[in-house]
Scaffold this active site. Structure first.
Site, mmCIF file in Angstrom:
data_model
loop_
_atom_site.group_PDB
_atom_site.id
_atom_site.type_symbol
_atom_site.label_atom_id
_atom_site.label_comp_id
_atom_site.label_asym_id
_atom_site.label_seq_id
_atom_site.Cartn_x
_atom_site.Cartn_y
_atom_site.Cartn_z
ATOM 1 N N ASP A 20 -4.214 -4.925 3.744
ATOM 2 C CA ASP A 20 -3.708 -3.592 4.061
ATOM 3 C C ASP A 20 -2.228 -3.488 3.695
ATOM 4 O O ASP A 20 -1.422 -4.300 4.115
ATOM 5 C CB ASP A 20 -3.914 -3.280 5.549
ATOM 6 C CG ASP A 20 -4.391 -1.861 5.757
ATOM 7 O OD1 ASP A 20 -3.793 -0.952 5.144
ATOM 8 O OD2 ASP A 20 -5.367 -1.653 6.483
ATOM 9 N N ASP A 28 -2.378 -10.314 0.855
ATOM 10 C CA ASP A 28 -2.682 -9.580 2.081
ATOM 11 C C ASP A 28 -3.472 -8.341 1.656
ATOM 12 O O ASP A 28 -3.429 -7.945 0.487
ATOM 13 C CB ASP A 28 -1.354 -9.193 2.751
ATOM 14 C CG ASP A 28 -1.553 -8.266 3.934
ATOM 15 O OD1 ASP A 28 -2.476 -8.512 4.729
ATOM 16 O OD2 ASP A 28 -0.782 -7.286 4.051
HETATM 17 MG MG LIG Z 1 -0.437 -5.776 5.362
#
Ligand SMILES: [Mg+2]
Length: 292
Positions: free
Chosen positions: A24, A22
């Protein structure tokens, strides 16, 4: 020093081929690159592991993610970036989404440049909502919705009218809020919720925690779920998505989840491993796979 805690006894990393990250809260946080991220990713590649980036954010194109990641010392290519916008483009290109005349579908886009850009690149007929309610509303096969920082009542109206008159409803993601430096702002999921209420139709979800986006990624990578590791910072999107596809999951604590929350989480949301940050990933994998 405890490098990691392992919460599951059954999962192993012995057949690992692909690491899915992922963005962020894992690689960066807002505009700040997280310490050790470029080094850990370079280490993964040195080990012969393939790296993919998976984000629900639909506002950017894959090309802009490549530019950003490369500028912070993480060189990569478009094939390694899976955004919910790109996954929507693949979805609309599938045979089951064909229009009645057999062509690619006409899709009303409520979202930003990343979503429209990826759909256009996939050959999908992108329709923009009219600027006012008194204008002729377009006939479309689908309405797709993502984060739109220029949402207006006229856009909600266009989406609702299309759905009421037979278009099917697709959500790029349902993230209700989006973290930024100073706190949280309304995310794509808040707009999806408004259109769901007005159109009285539940959307098909493409982004995390739907297993659809991770299954697409694994399919394109040509690996089985257990040959991948999914690294994320959220239990209800990242970890839940990994668990639904049978992919081992690793939580990092540089995003929105604390160790306490993860350890107390119900089984369906509990990661297989927890580490403080992506900087600790090489240590975990050396342990899990045996030193080479
Ligand atoms: Mg995230």
């Amino acid at each position: 020093v405890r490098v990691h805690s392992k919460l599951s006894k059954s999962k192993s990393l012995s057949s690992l081929k692909v690491v899915v990250l992922d963005l962020d809260g894992v690689v960066y946080r807002g505009k700040t690159t997280l310490p050790g991220a470029p080094e850990s990713i370079a280490w993964l590649r040195d080990q012969g592991l393939r790296v993919y980036f998976l984000t629900n954010n639909s506002t950017q194109t894959r090309a802009s993610y490549v530019a950003r990641l490369t500028s912070i010392g993480i060189p990569c290519c478009e094939e390694e970036v899976f955004s919910s916008a790109y996954a929507c483009a693949i979805y609309f290109g599938k045979p089951k989404c064909r229009a009645k005349d057999g062509g690619l579908p006409r899709v009303l886009v409520i979202g930003e440049g990343g979503l429209a850009g990826e759909l256009k690149r996939g050959g999908i007929h992108v329709v923009r909502p009219p600027a006012r309610r008194d204008l002729v509303q377009p006939k479309v096969d689908y309405v797709v919705v993502g984060m739109d920082r220029k949402i207006t009542y006229a856009k909600l109206y266009a989406a609702q009218q299309a759905i009421v008159y037979g278009a099917r409803f697709v959500a790029s993601n349902r993230d209700p809020v989006y973290p930024v430096e100073h706190g949280i702002i309304p995310g794509g999921g808040s707009i999806v919720a408004a259109i769901e209420a007005a159109g009285q139709q539940k959307p098909v979800l493409i982004g995390k925690p739907s297993p659809y986006i991770l299954k697409l990624l694994l399919e394109q990578a040509g690996v089985a779920p257990e040959q991948a590791l999914f690294v994320g910072d959220r239990l209800d999107t990242d970890i839940y998505c990994g668990k639904r596809t049978g992919t081992p999951t690793l939580l990092v604590l540089t995003g929105v989840t604390s160790r306490k929350e993860a350890e107390k989480a119900p089984e369906r949301l509990r990661p297989d491993w927890i580490i403080d940050s992506i900087a600790d990933l090489p240590k975990l994998l050396e342990k899990g796979r045996g030193r080479r």
